[in-house]
Enzyme design. Structure first.
Site, PDB file in Angstrom:
ATOM      1  N   TYR A 157       5.417  10.267 -10.307  1.00  0.00           N
ATOM      2  CA  TYR A 157       5.057   9.341  -9.458  1.00  0.00           C
ATOM      3  C   TYR A 157       3.798   9.897 -10.028  1.00  0.00           C
ATOM      4  CZ  TYR A 157       2.515   5.578  -6.901  1.00  0.00           C
ATOM      5  OH  TYR A 157       1.823   4.564  -6.055  1.00  0.00           O
ATOM      6  N   LYS A 161       0.310   8.890 -11.742  1.00  0.00           N
ATOM      7  CA  LYS A 161      -0.549   8.011 -11.141  1.00  0.00           C
ATOM      8  C   LYS A 161      -2.052   8.816 -11.980  1.00  0.00           C
ATOM      9  CE  LYS A 161       0.814   4.554  -9.920  1.00  0.00           C
ATOM     10  NZ  LYS A 161       0.355   3.012 -10.536  1.00  0.00           N
TER      11      LYS A 161
HETATM   12  N1  LIG Z   1       2.490   0.783  -1.424  1.00  0.00           N
HETATM   13  C1  LIG Z   1       1.793   1.635  -1.657  1.00  0.00           C
HETATM   14  O1  LIG Z   1       2.049   2.573  -0.568  1.00  0.00           O
HETATM   15  C2  LIG Z   1       0.814   1.570  -2.733  1.00  0.00           C
HETATM   16  C3  LIG Z   1       0.326   3.224  -2.441  1.00  0.00           C
HETATM   17  C4  LIG Z   1      -0.741   4.019  -3.935  1.00  0.00           C
HETATM   18  C5  LIG Z   1       0.002   2.382  -4.973  1.00  0.00           C
HETATM   19  N2  LIG Z   1       0.334   1.957  -5.065  1.00  0.00           N
HETATM   20  C6  LIG Z   1       0.785   0.917  -6.324  1.00  0.00           C
HETATM   21  O2  LIG Z   1       0.036   0.016  -6.747  1.00  0.00           O
HETATM   22  C7  LIG Z   1       1.207  -0.678  -7.430  1.00  0.00           C
HETATM   23  C8  LIG Z   1       1.869  -2.315  -6.535  1.00  0.00           C
HETATM   24  O3  LIG Z   1       3.024  -1.910  -5.970  1.00  0.00           O
HETATM   25  P1  LIG Z   1       3.411  -2.273  -4.476  1.00  0.00           P
HETATM   26  O4  LIG Z   1       2.864  -1.733  -3.478  1.00  0.00           O
HETATM   27  O5  LIG Z   1       2.719  -3.724  -4.177  1.00  0.00           O
HETATM   28  O6  LIG Z   1       4.666  -2.643  -4.490  1.00  0.00           O
HETATM   29  P2  LIG Z   1       5.677  -3.690  -4.747  1.00  0.00           P
HETATM   30  O7  LIG Z   1       5.631  -4.876  -3.397  1.00  0.00           O
HETATM   31  O8  LIG Z   1       7.183  -3.294  -5.034  1.00  0.00           O
HETATM   32  O9  LIG Z   1       4.804  -4.483  -6.090  1.00  0.00           O
HETATM   33  C9  LIG Z   1       5.452  -4.055  -7.103  1.00  0.00           C
HETATM   34  C10 LIG Z   1       5.294  -5.224  -7.981  1.00  0.00           C
HETATM   35  O10 LIG Z   1       5.794  -5.252  -9.296  1.00  0.00           O
HETATM   36  C11 LIG Z   1       7.022  -5.309 -10.183  1.00  0.00           C
HETATM   37  N3  LIG Z   1       7.547  -4.545 -10.892  1.00  0.00           N
HETATM   38  C12 LIG Z   1       8.529  -3.830 -10.578  1.00  0.00           C
HETATM   39  N4  LIG Z   1       8.761  -3.577 -11.587  1.00  0.00           N
HETATM   40  C13 LIG Z   1       8.925  -4.517 -12.913  1.00  0.00           C
HETATM   41  C14 LIG Z   1       9.052  -4.478 -14.130  1.00  0.00           C
HETATM   42  N5  LIG Z   1       9.955  -3.555 -15.133  1.00  0.00           N
HETATM   43  N6  LIG Z   1       8.167  -5.285 -15.020  1.00  0.00           N
HETATM   44  C15 LIG Z   1       7.521  -5.760 -14.389  1.00  0.00           C
HETATM   45  N7  LIG Z   1       7.085  -6.810 -13.044  1.00  0.00           N
HETATM   46  C16 LIG Z   1       7.786  -5.143 -12.498  1.00  0.00           C
HETATM   47  C17 LIG Z   1       7.311  -5.626  -9.014  1.00  0.00           C
HETATM   48  O11 LIG Z   1       7.567  -7.128  -8.948  1.00  0.00           O
HETATM   49  P3  LIG Z   1       9.765  -7.692 -10.075  1.00  0.00           P
HETATM   50  O12 LIG Z   1      10.260  -6.777  -8.906  1.00  0.00           O
HETATM   51  O13 LIG Z   1       9.616  -9.095  -9.603  1.00  0.00           O
HETATM   52  O14 LIG Z   1       9.579  -7.320 -11.588  1.00  0.00           O
HETATM   53  C18 LIG Z   1       6.510  -5.997  -8.174  1.00  0.00           C
HETATM   54  O15 LIG Z   1       5.642  -7.580  -7.931  1.00  0.00           O
HETATM   55  C19 LIG Z   1       1.787  -0.082  -8.081  1.00  0.00           C
HETATM   56  O16 LIG Z   1       0.715   0.582  -9.241  1.00  0.00           O
HETATM   57  C20 LIG Z   1       1.954   0.993  -7.449  1.00  0.00           C
HETATM   58  O17 LIG Z   1       2.159   2.008  -7.538  1.00  0.00           O
HETATM   59  C21 LIG Z   1       0.877   1.115  -3.807  1.00  0.00           C
END
Ligand SMILES: NC(=O)c1ccc[n+]([C@@H]2O[C@H](COP(=O)([O-])OP(=O)(O)OC[C@H]3O[C@@H](n4cnc5c(N)ncnc54)[C@H](OP(=O)(O)O)[C@@H]3O)[C@@H](O)[C@H]2O)c1
Length: 268
Positions: A157, A161
């Site tokens: 991961y 990133k």
């Molecule tokens: N939350 C944190 O702490 C954090 C910190 C830094 C960066 N980020 C980044 O923020 C971004 C969003 O993540 P989040 O935190 O909002 O997590 P999340 O709530 O798990 O959202 C992830 C989203 O990606 C979609 N997704 C997952 N696998 C997919 C696939 N194979 N095809 C299409 N869509 C897919 C999921 O929808 P479905 O399951 O419906 O497909 C969901 O809408 C990510 O890039 C993550 O790395 C998050």
């Protein structure tokens, strides 16, 4: 040359991973000012729920169900855009996932899916959408604070990133003369479904010591990201704690960084 910034008013955006977390929040904050939004993810019901929530706004909202970790899913999104004659001027590459636990004990499938989603989908969608993009255009890539340091037990991961941040900063320079703004947002820990997905079926988690100091809500992460895109800022770290941590990680001598990582890893 830095881009002038992307104006959000009347934008036509594609948001990947819009069924929950940061992606759904991007949709909420853009809906009052966008002309159209294409919400992309695998779960049709969750996408429809976000669309329903935003039905009071003037933006035309489309849901596209696609597994972006596959070539077929990525192609189906592109076919959806062409089929509906949608010419986005903003691509938000937000879909992403992690995997908590050691690299050796990870499954090949989850490791491959992470790379496909976090790296390949983001790169190939950008490559395919740019020629269709009207100017002024914008690309907003969701990276992470994890892009600034190696992370044992979250190795793929963090590396994925690091790719996103580096790729975005290169593109920001390449595309500025074409009136396309590229912004990369690097959030710290944010309460979403991320951890639920990253945990393994056997319950394997990761060391989250210290994360409480850096945590900020998704609403703030998204507001900071969209403001940075509007200003033409190539890379932003939402929250004072995250911004300070990023600077520290970037200037820290590598030897000291390795020693700290070994110490932290050894405590688990
Ligand atoms: N939350 C944190 O702490 C954090 C910190 C830094 C960066 N980020 C980044 O923020 C971004 C969003 O993540 P989040 O935190 O909002 O997590 P999340 O709530 O798990 O959202 C992830 C989203 O990606 C979609 N997704 C997952 N696998 C997919 C696939 N194979 N095809 C299409 N869509 C897919 C999921 O929808 P479905 O399951 O419906 O497909 C969901 O809408 C990510 O890039 C993550 O790395 C998050």
């Amino acid at each position: 040359m830095m881009a002038n910034g992307f104006p959000l008013k009347n934008c036509r955006a594609v948001i990947t991973g819009a069924s929950s977390g940061l992606g759904a929040e991007f949709a909420r904050q853009l809906a009052p000012q966008a002309a159209s939004l294409v919400l992309v993810a695998r779960r049709a019901d969750a996408l429809e729920a976000v669309k329903h929530e935003l039905s009071g706004f003037p933006a035309e909202i489309f849901c596209c169900v696609a597994d972006l970790a596959t070539d077929a899913g990525r192609n189906s999104l592109l076919a959806f855009l062409d089929g509906h004659d949608l010419k986005p001027n903003l691509l938000i590459n937000n879909a992403g996932m992690g995997d908590y636990g050691s690299f050796t004990s990870s499954t090949a499938e989850k490791t491959r899916t992470q790379i496909e989603l976090n790296i390949t989908a983001l790169t190939m969608l950008t490559h395919a959408v740019l020629p269709r993009m009207e100017r002024p255009g914008g690309v907003l890539n969701v990276s992470s604070l994890a892009s600034t340091l190696p992370m044992p037990d979250l190795a793929v991961y963090a590396a994925s990133k690091a790719y996103v941040t580096s790729f975005s900063e290169s593109l920001a320079v390449e595309l500025a003369p074409q009136n396309i703004t590229v912004t990369c947002v690097c959030p710290g820990p944010t309460p979403t479904n991320f951890s639920k997905t990253a945990k393994r079926e056997d319950g394997t988690d990761t060391n989250r010591e210290g994360q409480g100091l850096l945590r900020i809500p998704p609403q703030r992460v998204v507001a900071v990201a969209l403001a940075a895109l509007q200003r033409g800022c190539p890379c932003v770290f939402p929250g004072a704690g995250v911004a300070i941590a990023a600077r520290l990680f970037r200037v820290m001598p590598r030897g000291l960084m390795r020693a700290l990582l070994r110490w932290r890893h050894g405590k688990e």
